[in-house]
Write an enzyme that holds these catalytic residues in place. Structure first.
Site, short mmCIF file in Angstrom:
data_model
loop_
_atom_site.label_atom_id
_atom_site.label_comp_id
_atom_site.label_asym_id
_atom_site.label_seq_id
_atom_site.Cartn_x
_atom_site.Cartn_y
_atom_site.Cartn_z
N ARG A 88 -22.27 1.31 -8.82
CA ARG A 88 -20.84 1.57 -8.71
C ARG A 88 -20.46 2.13 -7.35
O ARG A 88 -19.43 1.74 -6.78
CB ARG A 88 -20.40 2.50 -9.84
CG ARG A 88 -18.90 2.83 -9.85
CD ARG A 88 -17.97 1.67 -9.55
NE ARG A 88 -18.23 0.50 -10.39
CZ ARG A 88 -17.79 -0.72 -10.11
NH1 ARG A 88 -17.10 -0.95 -9.00
NH2 ARG A 88 -18.06 -1.72 -10.92
N LYS A 107 -3.12 6.30 9.17
CA LYS A 107 -2.82 6.35 7.73
C LYS A 107 -4.03 5.82 6.96
O LYS A 107 -4.02 4.72 6.41
CB LYS A 107 -1.57 5.54 7.42
CG LYS A 107 -0.32 6.14 8.06
CD LYS A 107 0.91 5.27 7.79
CE LYS A 107 2.15 5.85 8.47
NZ LYS A 107 3.34 4.99 8.27
N LYS A 114 5.81 12.24 18.84
CA LYS A 114 6.56 11.57 17.79
C LYS A 114 7.89 12.30 17.57
O LYS A 114 8.17 13.33 18.19
CB LYS A 114 5.73 11.53 16.50
CG LYS A 114 4.45 10.70 16.66
CD LYS A 114 3.59 10.75 15.43
CE LYS A 114 4.20 10.02 14.25
NZ LYS A 114 4.27 8.56 14.49
N GLU A 171 7.22 8.14 21.03
CA GLU A 171 7.86 7.36 19.97
C GLU A 171 9.36 7.35 20.21
O GLU A 171 9.97 8.41 20.40
CB GLU A 171 7.54 7.98 18.61
CG GLU A 171 8.17 7.24 17.45
CD GLU A 171 7.88 7.92 16.11
OE1 GLU A 171 6.83 7.63 15.53
OE2 GLU A 171 8.71 8.75 15.68
N ASP A 220 10.06 2.34 17.29
CA ASP A 220 9.92 2.65 15.87
C ASP A 220 11.13 2.19 15.07
O ASP A 220 12.27 2.58 15.37
CB ASP A 220 9.73 4.17 15.70
CG ASP A 220 9.42 4.55 14.27
OD1 ASP A 220 8.55 3.90 13.65
OD2 ASP A 220 10.04 5.50 13.75
#
Length: 302
Positions: free
Chosen positions: A117, A151, A183, A211, A232
């Site tokens: 597994r 991410k 950002k 960004e 963005d």
């Protein structure tokens, strides 16, 4: 990673596309996964089997996709029992279809079942990432790189980024130390020009990216000397206009497009002159690729 251009204009990495994850990370991830499965008493079911019984397991794809995670499978079986022997028919990055034989494992049946597994979880997940990466790569124009993002599943980043490479895409920064990215939430605390100036002074040699979600920010970032801008959540037309602005002001500035990119929209975005498009979905939304382990008895079978 520096980017270069061949005479035809197609962007290519100035390095080979390695698809193997770091060996140390593979060992660590597998050890944690096995501890999760075997603490505190071990595999109490497989303990019931006669240790002399052997078997052969065949890794078989159930659906179409792209392979990744072979090193994790090998490490899983090795950590459970070095007597288990693997024979790979295909390497990471290979395409598979229903019924494709990926590889075989032979050895003690009990150990094989203990490792099964964990091995399939890692193989299926990483192959799913590689498969989705390959789909995004195929949907985009060849002139534009397709990047991943941060991410990623906590603890699995280096393995998932290797899977992205196996799918034909390339890696964005691996962590927060690799380069400076101002950002929107950073810009709450510092302006673009000041932020770029501080970054250049504090971290010379690091890429500095800003960004931007509107044209005025793009103009300010390029004027401040940013090495890269991220467009963005802009429309295709808005992004195209901003790319023209950047190319006119500083042709060396890298242009990235990001924000809600899908398999349906990456095509148009990839044809307007950006250097790269980043897609978080490649790592945070990839479905598991269905791969099974078909086991047949060997010596010692009843």
């Amino acid at each position: 990673m520096r980017l270069g251009r061949r005479p035809c204009g197609r962007l290519v990495p100035l390095m080979d596309a390695f698809v193997d994850p770091p060996a140390g990370e593979v060992r660590a991830v597998v050890a944690r996964a096995l501890a999760e499965d075997l603490t505190p008493l071990g595999d109490v079911t497989s303990m019931l089997l006669d240790r002399s019984r052997t078997a052969t397991g065949r890794f078989v794809a159930r659906v179409e996709g792209r392979l990744s995670g072979g090193a994790c499978v090998s490490e899983t079986f090795h950590q459970v029992d070095p007597a288990l022997v693997l024979d790979w028919q295909l390497a990471d990055g290979s395409e598979v279809g229903p019924g494709t034989l990926i590889g075989t494992v032979t050895g003690p049946l009990a150990s094989m079942l203990t490792a099964e597994r964990t091995a399939l979880n890692l193989l299926g997940h990483l192959s799913g990432v590689a498969t989705l990466a390959a789909r995004f790569r195929a949907a985009a124009d060849p002139s534009t790189h397709v990047w991943d993002t941060r991410k990623t599943t906590p603890g699995l980043r280096s393995l998932e980024k290797a899977a992205v490479r196996a799918g034909g895409c390339v890696n964005h920064r691996g962590n927060l130390s690799e380069w400076v990215m101002l950002k929107d939430n950073h810009l709450v605390g510092v302006g673009i020009a000041e932020g770029v100036a501080r970054a250049k002074a504090a971290w010379p040699g690091r890429t500095v990216q800003v960004e931007c979600d509107r044209p005025a920010q793009v103009e300010e970032a390029v004027a401040a000397g940013a090495d890269a801008v991220l467009l963005d959540n802009m429309s295709v037309d808005e992004a195209a206009a901003c790319i023209a602005t950047v190319r006119a002001a500083d042709p060396r500035c890298l242009v990235e497009i990001s924000g809600g990119i899908t398999l349906d929209t990456i095509g148009p975005y990839s044809r307007i002159g950006a250097d790269c498009i980043s897609v978080g979905a490649i790592t945070n939304s990839a479905p598991v690729l269905d791969i099974g382990l078909d086991i047949t008895p060997g010596e010692g079978a009843p």
